[in-house]
Enzyme design. Structure first.
Site, PDB file in Angstrom:
ATOM      1  CG  ASP A  34      82.232 -31.938  23.593  1.00 15.27           C
ATOM      2  OD1 ASP A  34      82.547 -30.813  24.045  1.00 15.27           O
ATOM      3  OD2 ASP A  34      82.633 -32.364  22.493  1.00 15.27           O
ATOM      4  CG  HIS A  58      85.912 -30.767  22.904  1.00 17.78           C
ATOM      5  ND1 HIS A  58      84.890 -30.880  21.991  1.00 17.78           N
ATOM      6  CD2 HIS A  58      86.894 -30.051  22.296  1.00 17.78           C
ATOM      7  CE1 HIS A  58      85.226 -30.249  20.876  1.00 17.78           C
ATOM      8  NE2 HIS A  58      86.436 -29.750  21.033  1.00 17.78           N
ATOM      9  CB  SER A 105      87.599 -29.759  17.905  1.00 17.28           C
ATOM     10  OG  SER A 105      86.933 -28.633  18.403  1.00 17.28           O
TER      11      SER A 105
END
Length: 316
Positions: free
Chosen positions: A234, A262, A100
């Site tokens: 996600d 995610h 991320s």
């Protein structure tokens, strides 16, 4: 799935205490967590990876057990901090894996310090397109700090965490990541953490979405092994950004994991560790050449290499 607890160590850099976990022996793998997370996001895979590699999993400044000062929370500032941490630990080079926001830091690290980066792996990474969850964009809005201060008062916070954890256990792909979100929400009870996270997000996101992108520098990955891993479900950063990575960096290998959100390294830790090992086993570490890097910078993208393979792994 959770992993075993790992001993947290500390080092002071530039007057600020940094927390990190170090485990295993062998080639170095640097694990960079996402926004509002810390090293524990990697707990399900640390032990598996440590069987073959020296794993370094820091809490980046403003996160976890590291200090949360008024500081440089830019992507470049974080990349500098990771370089300094590795230097203090006596580590010259590493395979860098970022999740991320940590993926953005990993990309910046590889760009700033190619001589210290052996490989690059991006996991549901930022920096590959503008779209991002409205919840992250909301952090940039006026009043976030005050509103979150109320929502994280003891009674309210406990109810909110319990609700998110209950929804995370439901058989619904839209809520699978809420257990991790609950931990991020809980960290916002610390006003210093809220300030730090707000500064981080404002550096990379505005109300229209992500600001920082690797698009203009993706051609530099021609000189470095690169992999991209995404969860098909996600809801924070769209899985189509994995295809963006394939277009921007044609030499990269891209794998999309079904039945994962995610946090694919938490949804399928054994599979994720296998992907990491196969990536490292099947590629040679990048060899930095100042002359070649200079030519790439001068000439830009000279041509397009072979098309990346986007692989959807079978469901468990």
């Amino acid at each position: 799935m959770s992993g075993t607890a790992h001993e947290v160590q500390y080092v002071t850099l530039h007057g600020h205490r940094r927390a990190y976990v170090k485990a295993g022996q062998g080639p170095v793998v640097l694990l960079l967590h996402g926004l509002g997370c810390d090293h524990t996001t990697w707990a399900p895979v640390i032990d598996s990876l440590a069987k073959r590699y020296t794993v370094i999993a820091p809490d980046m400044l403003g996160h976890g057990l590291s200090d949360k000062p008024r500081a440089d929370y830019s992507v470049g500032g974080y990349a500098n901090g990771m370089r300094d941490l590795l230097t203090v630990l006596g580590i010259d080079r590493a395979t860098v894996i970022g999740h991320s926001f940590g993926g953005g830091v990993a990309m910046q690290f590889a760009y700033q310090f190619p001589e210290r980066t052996e490989r690059l792996m991006l996991v549901a990474s930022g920096g590959l397109g503008p779209e991002v969850s409205p919840a992250i964009r909301a952090i940039t809005t006026p009043g976030f700090h005050q509103v979150m201060g109320v929502l994280t008062l003891p009674g309210v916070r406990h109810v909110g965490k319990a609700g998110m954890r209950a929804l995370a256990g439901a058989p619904c792909k839209h809520t699978r990541d809420l257990d991790e979100v609950a931990e991020i929400f809980d960290s916002f009870k610390d006003p210093h953490a809220r300030h730090a996270i707000r500064h981080v997000v404002r550096a990379v996101v505005d109300w229209h979405g992500q600001i920082v992108t690797m698009a203009d520098r993706a051609y530099l990955t021609e000189e470095m092994p690169m992999a991209v891993v995404w969860g098909r479900d996600d809801k924070v950063i769209p899985v189509r950004h994995a295809s963006n990575a394939a277009a921007l960096a044609p030499y990269a290998r891209v794998e999309v994991i079904p039945n994962a959100g995610h946090f694919p390294h938490k949804d399928h830790p054994h599979r994720f560790a296998k992907i990491v090992h196969e990536f490292i086993r099947s590629t040679q570490p990048a060899r930095y050449s100042r002359a070649r890097f200079r030519n790439l910078l001068k000439n830009g993208r000279a041509g397009v290499g072979p098309t990346a393979t986007v692989t959807a792994l079978p469901s468990a």
